[in-house]
Structures are given as structure tokens and as C-alpha cells.
Design an enzyme around this catalytic site. Structure first.
Site, mmCIF file in Angstrom:
data_model
loop_
_atom_site.group_PDB
_atom_site.id
_atom_site.type_symbol
_atom_site.label_atom_id
_atom_site.label_comp_id
_atom_site.label_asym_id
_atom_site.label_seq_id
_atom_site.Cartn_x
_atom_site.Cartn_y
_atom_site.Cartn_z
ATOM 1 N N GLU A 178 123.585 -30.563 15.591
ATOM 2 C CA GLU A 178 122.451 -30.534 14.669
ATOM 3 C C GLU A 178 122.615 -31.537 13.531
ATOM 4 O OE1 GLU A 178 120.938 -26.118 14.274
ATOM 5 O OE2 GLU A 178 123.070 -26.202 14.717
ATOM 6 N N CYS A 188 122.452 -34.789 6.670
ATOM 7 C CA CYS A 188 123.665 -34.005 6.861
ATOM 8 C C CYS A 188 124.046 -34.086 8.334
ATOM 9 C CB CYS A 188 123.376 -32.554 6.446
ATOM 10 S SG CYS A 188 124.766 -31.449 6.686
ATOM 11 N N CYS A 230 133.872 -25.981 15.858
ATOM 12 C CA CYS A 230 134.878 -26.203 14.818
ATOM 13 C C CYS A 230 136.025 -25.227 15.034
ATOM 14 C CB CYS A 230 134.254 -25.962 13.439
ATOM 15 S SG CYS A 230 135.372 -26.331 12.065
ATOM 16 N N CYS A 290 136.812 -20.682 9.247
ATOM 17 C CA CYS A 290 136.407 -20.098 7.960
ATOM 18 C C CYS A 290 135.508 -18.885 8.242
ATOM 19 C CB CYS A 290 135.667 -21.123 7.114
ATOM 20 S SG CYS A 290 136.669 -22.568 6.738
ATOM 21 N N CYS A 326 131.564 -19.073 7.873
ATOM 22 C CA CYS A 326 130.849 -20.231 8.418
ATOM 23 C C CYS A 326 130.487 -20.028 9.883
ATOM 24 C CB CYS A 326 131.696 -21.492 8.265
ATOM 25 S SG CYS A 326 130.846 -22.969 8.861
ATOM 26 N N CYS A 364 123.296 -24.584 4.428
ATOM 27 C CA CYS A 364 124.743 -24.662 4.597
ATOM 28 C C CYS A 364 125.314 -23.512 5.407
ATOM 29 C CB CYS A 364 125.412 -24.627 3.243
ATOM 30 S SG CYS A 364 125.464 -26.225 2.516
HETATM 31 N N1 SAH Z 1 134.200 -28.587 7.636
HETATM 32 C C1 SAH Z 1 133.694 -29.196 6.466
HETATM 33 C C2 SAH Z 1 132.223 -29.551 6.519
HETATM 34 C C3 SAH Z 1 131.265 -28.558 7.137
HETATM 35 S S1 SAH Z 1 130.766 -27.139 6.231
HETATM 36 C C4 SAH Z 1 134.000 -28.344 5.262
HETATM 37 O O1 SAH Z 1 134.611 -27.314 5.420
HETATM 38 O O2 SAH Z 1 133.705 -28.754 4.151
HETATM 39 C C5 SAH Z 1 129.718 -27.671 4.966
HETATM 40 C C6 SAH Z 1 129.758 -26.767 3.763
HETATM 41 O O3 SAH Z 1 129.066 -25.527 3.981
HETATM 42 C C7 SAH Z 1 131.171 -26.381 3.375
HETATM 43 O O4 SAH Z 1 131.327 -26.460 1.984
HETATM 44 C C8 SAH Z 1 131.230 -24.951 3.837
HETATM 45 O O5 SAH Z 1 132.268 -24.256 3.209
HETATM 46 C C9 SAH Z 1 129.850 -24.463 3.496
HETATM 47 N N2 SAH Z 1 129.459 -23.220 4.156
HETATM 48 C C10 SAH Z 1 129.844 -22.770 5.349
HETATM 49 N N3 SAH Z 1 129.302 -21.574 5.609
HETATM 50 C C11 SAH Z 1 128.519 -21.260 4.546
HETATM 51 C C12 SAH Z 1 127.680 -20.163 4.232
HETATM 52 N N4 SAH Z 1 127.522 -19.144 5.075
HETATM 53 N N5 SAH Z 1 127.024 -20.181 3.053
HETATM 54 C C13 SAH Z 1 127.159 -21.226 2.196
HETATM 55 N N6 SAH Z 1 127.923 -22.290 2.449
HETATM 56 C C14 SAH Z 1 128.609 -22.310 3.609
#
Ligand code: SAH
Length: 345
Positions: A94, A107, A114, A118, A121, A335
Site C-alpha cells: 500500500e 507514504c 514486517c 510491534c 502495528c 498510521c
Molecule cells: N517500521 C517503521 C515504519 C513503519 S510504521 C517504524 O517503525 O517507524 C510508521 C509509523 O506508524 C511508526 O511510527 C509506527 O510506530 C506507527 N504506528 C504503527 N501502528 C500504529 C497505530 N496503531 N497507531 C498509530 N501509529 C502507529
């Protein structure tokens, strides 16, 4: 990068020039082909200023792939566009097009899935399928521009995947997308977001790039951070902050931090004070965002009262922050919501 690579769009101009010399072709042909590739042609046949024999020779020797639009969603609220691209091997990724006053920001995804795990995420659900090739990251920029008719001015590597877990391909992508003969997007208009793979942050420092490094922090103490981000287990925030300090020393660019406010997990006064203690005087910027709820994990966004308390403490603690607007929430483009939809469609 292997010399055997058939994927022509992942080549830089120097490599193309060497290949064309080998084919007995003049140097300017390499530049012509490079320009066509970055303009979004789908076949060598479309490179109309090349002799037919050369187009055929290239088609025999190289692969030229381009993604197709599997699905396009446009937010009714703010015009944000989300593309689901189908790649040559059937996988999907995406890309989100966001319009701001200062321009159009894209973006992009860097991996299919991945493996960072986390907790909050959606991209980590299902793990890593594979890395994207440089051309596949670049194609998101090229074809989002072509398809939307918008001029992309900024790029954030914040889509699906962990960019530093696909280091070499991401570095090549950066080289390609900033090339003056190609899309020519300035490095200062690009942000790379990482969960903080420490040895890769160290490595990135050595490239002295002018890009913005954005670290997904989400907690400034080890106990909380390790609970929600497995990557923190081996490293810890001390080492992370020192790597970020080093990044600033080497590049002159301040690291910015992402902090998603998760109800009762990382949003207490204690968490805010710890964050302020760590960042005070560094001039660093924190992007606060309300968590996009992850039903599967039982995580929710902080309450407005908690957000007020948290931001009040950051303010009195002397930390620069902004609360990020959530664009595209009605199309699951906000995000952390990008996920393996493709696998289900
Ligand atoms: N792997 C990279 C980039 C992808 S995530 C990273 O970790 O930075 C892009 C951003 O979205 C990151 O800051 C991540 O922590 C955030 N993110 C992921 N899940 C989220 C959620 N459920 N709500 C808000 N931000 C989130």
C-alpha cells in the site's frame, strides 16, 4: 547489488551507462532509458526515441515490471488516497497520498509485511513475506504520481515494513528517487521512519544523508518500550538515544520521534516526565499521534484528559511536539492500519 540483476529499474545511471557501453551503445542512450524508466513506462516498446533493435535487445536482457492498481480508495474527509498495488509476483503493498498545505506527501512501503512485531502495528500481523526491490519502492512514487496526477513533493518511508531491515534496497531507492535525471526529489524532503534497529542507525550515520530520521519511540523507558516493541529487548533506550545523538552529530539533522498515545500503556504522567527528561535541551521534535485502535490486541487510544495531561507535561518540560492530524482514517490509511489486505482480496 548483484551484476546479474535483471530488474533494470533498480539500476542507477552509472550501472546503466556501463551496461550500454558493453552493448556498444552510446552513453546518451543510458540516460534516455533511465528517464523513461522513471517516467513510468510499462514496457521497452514505449521508449519511442530508441531504435527498435535496441528496444528488443533490452527486452531480451532485462525485466521491466510495473505494479497495477488492485484498489484505490479516496477519503471523503480529506482527499487522502490509498493505493493497493499488485506487484509482479502477486504480492500487494500500500501507498498513501496525503495533501498538505506545503505539498503532496507520499507514504511508501518498504517490505511486504514486517518482522519487527510491534504490538500496536497492523503491519506486523502475519510477519515478513519479503523485502521490496529498489524498483518496487520507486514504482510506488512513480505510479502514484502518474495515477493521481499529483506532483509528489515529499516522501515518508512509513508504510508497511521496516526500512532499515531492508537497508541496501532502501539506500538504492533513495539514490534513485533523488537522481537529478529522474524524479529529483531532494533528500531533505524525505523522512525515514524506523523502530530503531541500532546497528543500522549507526550504519546510516556513515552515509551522511540529509534525510530526516524519524524514530518510532512510543516510550522513553525500557520497561514500557520492551513491552510494546520487541526490538527494544536487546538494545534499550540508552543506546537508542545515543545513536540518535550521533546521527545529529554526523549529519546536522535532528532526529524526530513518533509517539502513539496508547491508553494506560504509555500515556501516564510518569511516561510524559520520562520523555521530557530524555529530550529536554536536545531540540528534538516529537510527533504525537493518537493510537489507531488495534482490536486484535485490545489496545485503545488515550482519553482526551490523558492527552491534555501528557501534552501539558511535555510543554512544561520544554519538549517540542505536535499532535499529528490523522489523515485517511475513513479508508484505513492512517498510521499503523496498513495491513495485508491483499492477501484477503
Ligand atoms: N517500521 C517503521 C515504519 C513503519 S510504521 C517504524 O517503525 O517507524 C510508521 C509509523 O506508524 C511508526 O511510527 C509506527 O510506530 C506507527 N504506528 C504503527 N501502528 C500504529 C497505530 N496503531 N497507531 C498509530 N501509529 C502507529
Amino acid at each position: 547489488m548483484s551484476e546479474e540483476r535483471k530488474d533494470i529499474k533498480s539500476r542507477n545511471l552509472d550501472e546503466l551507462t556501463a551496461i550500454f557501453a558493453e552493448l556498444g551503445e552510446p552513453k546518451f542512450r543510458a540516460e534516455q532509458v533511465f528517464q523513461w524508466l522513471h517516467r513510468g513506462v510499462r514496457s521497452f516498446g514505449e521508449m519511442t526515441n530508441l531504435p527498435r533493435a535496441l528496444r528488443e535487445k533490452l527486452a531480451e536482457r532485462f525485466e521491466l515490471t510495473a505494479p497495477t492498481v488492485e484498489r484505490k480508495q479516496v477519503s471523503q474527509k480529506d482527499g487522502t488516497i490509498k493505493y493497493l498495488w499488485r506487484l509482479a509476483d502477486g504480492n500487494c503493498v500500500e501507498t498513501v497520498v496525503m495533501e498538505y498545505e506545503h505539498g503532496v506527501s507520499l507514504c511508501v512501503s518498504t517490505q511486504v509485511g514486517c518482522r519487527m512485531g510491534c504490538l500496536f502495528c497492523a503491519s506486523s500481523i502475519g510477519g515478513l513475506v519479503r523485502n521490496l526491490e529498489p524498483s518496487e519502492i520507486l514504482d510506488q512514487v512513480i505510479f502514484s504520481g502518474v495515477e493521481s496526477g499529483k506532483r509528489i513533493s515529499n516522501i515518508v518511508l512509513m508504510g508497511i515494513g521496516e526500512p532499515l531491515d531492508n537497508f541496501e534496497n532502501v539506500m538504492r531507492f533513495l539514490e534513485l528517487v533523488t537522481a537529478p535525471q529522474g524524479l529529483n526529489i531532494g533528500m531533505r524532503h524525505i523522512s525515514l521512519s524506523t523502530c530503531g534497529i541500532i546497528e543500522k542507525v549507526d550504519k546510516l550515520c556513515r552515509y551522511h544523508l540529509q534525510l530526516t530520521l524519524s524514530v518510532s519511540l512510543h516510550a522513553a523507558d525500557d520497561e514500557t518500550r520492551t513491552k510494546i516493541m520487541p526490538i527494544n529487548k536487546n538494545v534499550g533506550v540508552d543506546r537508542l538515544f545515543s545513536a540518535c545523538g550521533e546521527y545529529f552529530n554526523k549529519t546536522g539533522r535532528r532526529v524526530s520521534y513518533e509517539y502513539a498515545l496508547i491508553r494506560d500503556v504509555n500515556d501516564t504522567a510518569e511516561h510524559a516526565r520520562e520523555l521530557a527528561r530524555r529530550l529536554r535541551g536536545t531540540g528534538s521534535h516529537v510527533n504525537l499521534i493518537l493510537l489507531n485502535p488495534v482490536v486484535e490486541r485490545g489496545l485503545d487510544a488515550s482519553t482526551p484528559a490523558r492527552v491534555r495531561e501528557f501534552t501539558g507535561l511535555l510543554e512544561s518540560g520544554g519538549v517540542n511536539f505536535t499532535i499529528r492530524r490523522r489523515l485517511g482514517t475513513d479508508i484505513d490509511a492512517a498510521c499503523g492500519q496498513l495491513r495485508r489486505l491483499a492477501a484477503k482480496t
